[in-house]
Design a protein around this motif. Structure first.
Motif, PDB file in Angstrom:
ATOM      1  N   ARG A 187       0.873  -1.166   0.000  1.00  0.00           N
ATOM      2  CA  ARG A 187       0.000   0.000   0.000  1.00  0.00           C
ATOM      3  C   ARG A 187       0.912   1.220   0.000  1.00  0.00           C
ATOM      4  NH1 ARG A 187      -4.973  -0.064   0.613  1.00  0.00           N
ATOM      5  NH2 ARG A 187      -5.099  -1.858   2.010  1.00  0.00           N
ATOM      6  N   ASP A 188       0.655   2.144  -0.933  1.00  0.00           N
ATOM      7  CA  ASP A 188       1.501   3.339  -1.012  1.00  0.00           C
ATOM      8  C   ASP A 188       0.958   4.438  -0.102  1.00  0.00           C
ATOM      9  OD1 ASP A 188      -0.589   4.652  -2.377  1.00  0.00           O
ATOM     10  OD2 ASP A 188       0.340   4.405  -4.334  1.00  0.00           O
ATOM     11  N   GLY A 189       1.618   5.577  -0.085  1.00  0.00           N
ATOM     12  CA  GLY A 189       1.253   6.688   0.783  1.00  0.00           C
ATOM     13  C   GLY A 189      -0.112   7.282   0.508  1.00  0.00           C
ATOM     14  N   ARG A 190      -0.649   7.070  -0.693  1.00  0.00           N
ATOM     15  CA  ARG A 190      -1.994   7.561  -1.037  1.00  0.00           C
ATOM     16  C   ARG A 190      -3.079   6.559  -0.669  1.00  0.00           C
ATOM     17  NH1 ARG A 190       1.003   7.945  -5.627  1.00  0.00           N
ATOM     18  NH2 ARG A 190      -0.261   6.298  -6.526  1.00  0.00           N
ATOM     19  N   GLY A 191      -2.653   5.379  -0.181  1.00  0.00           N
ATOM     20  CA  GLY A 191      -3.615   4.342   0.176  1.00  0.00           C
ATOM     21  C   GLY A 191      -3.917   3.373  -0.954  1.00  0.00           C
ATOM     22  N   ASP A 192      -3.237   3.543  -2.092  1.00  0.00           N
ATOM     23  CA  ASP A 192      -3.460   2.666  -3.239  1.00  0.00           C
ATOM     24  C   ASP A 192      -2.611   1.401  -3.132  1.00  0.00           C
ATOM     25  OD1 ASP A 192      -5.164   4.555  -4.396  1.00  0.00           O
ATOM     26  OD2 ASP A 192      -3.494   5.554  -5.417  1.00  0.00           O
ATOM     27  N   GLU A 252      -0.254  -1.356  -4.822  1.00  0.00           N
ATOM     28  CA  GLU A 252       0.698  -1.455  -5.932  1.00  0.00           C
ATOM     29  C   GLU A 252       1.344  -2.821  -5.897  1.00  0.00           C
ATOM     30  OE1 GLU A 252       1.604   0.420  -8.435  1.00  0.00           O
ATOM     31  OE2 GLU A 252       1.091   2.472  -7.913  1.00  0.00           O
ATOM     32  N   ASP A 268       8.000   4.479   2.207  1.00  0.00           N
ATOM     33  CA  ASP A 268       6.839   5.013   1.497  1.00  0.00           C
ATOM     34  C   ASP A 268       5.743   3.992   1.216  1.00  0.00           C
ATOM     35  OD1 ASP A 268       8.018   7.549   1.410  1.00  0.00           O
ATOM     36  OD2 ASP A 268       9.109   7.043  -0.414  1.00  0.00           O
TER      37      ASP A 268
END
Length: 144
Positions: free
Chosen positions: A24-29, A31, A118
């Motif tokens: 999970r990336d910093g935007r909540g998406d 990957e 991140d």
């Protein structure tokens, strides 16, 4: 500092040719990230890249076949652009002069750890949003 997460062993990546996991990336998406062998004495034996061609939103590693690697390069299954496994750089095809997005890892005592501040580890394997995707419609000149 991110929580360090043990992913797999170097031996597994070398034997299988690639290894897929989801973060999970910093935007909540979510990957997908691929681990691939790197045969450069000055680098770690494994590198980690976001599982996406820089030319199009195309997965480089697919659950059914893994990542196609030839002569130390990851081959994009759609257009045939080839990315160096150690640097992520592409010098040919539609993705020429671009570099894959890296994810920080560490290798210690034969184990691979996620160390990137991140992202956070979610699971082994890919995302669940395949929507029946059976792979790209290839326009590549490279035959698999």
């Amino acid at each position: 500092m991110a929580v360090r997460h043990r992913l797999t062993s170097v031996e597994t990546v070398l034997e299988d040719g690639s290894w897929l996991f989801t973060v999970r990336d910093g935007r909540g998406d979510e990957e997908e990230v691929i681990l691939v062998p790197c045969h450069d004495d000055d680098r770690e034996p494994v590198e980690a890249w976001i599982n996406r061609c820089t030319h199009e939103d195309q997965r480089l590693h697919r659950e059914d076949v893994g990542a196609v690697i030839r002569d130390g390069e990851i081959v994009c299954p759609k257009h045939g652009s080839m990315f160096e496994t150690c640097s992520g750089y592409c010098d040919n095809g539609e993705a020429a002069d671009t570099t894959l997005v890296d994810v920080e890892i560490a290798v210690e005592d034969g184990a691979v750890y996620l160390t990137d501040d991140d992202v956070s580890f979610l699971r082994e394997g890919g995302t669940s949003d395949d929507d029946g995707d059976e792979g790209p419609s290839s326009s590549s000149h490279i035959q698999f």
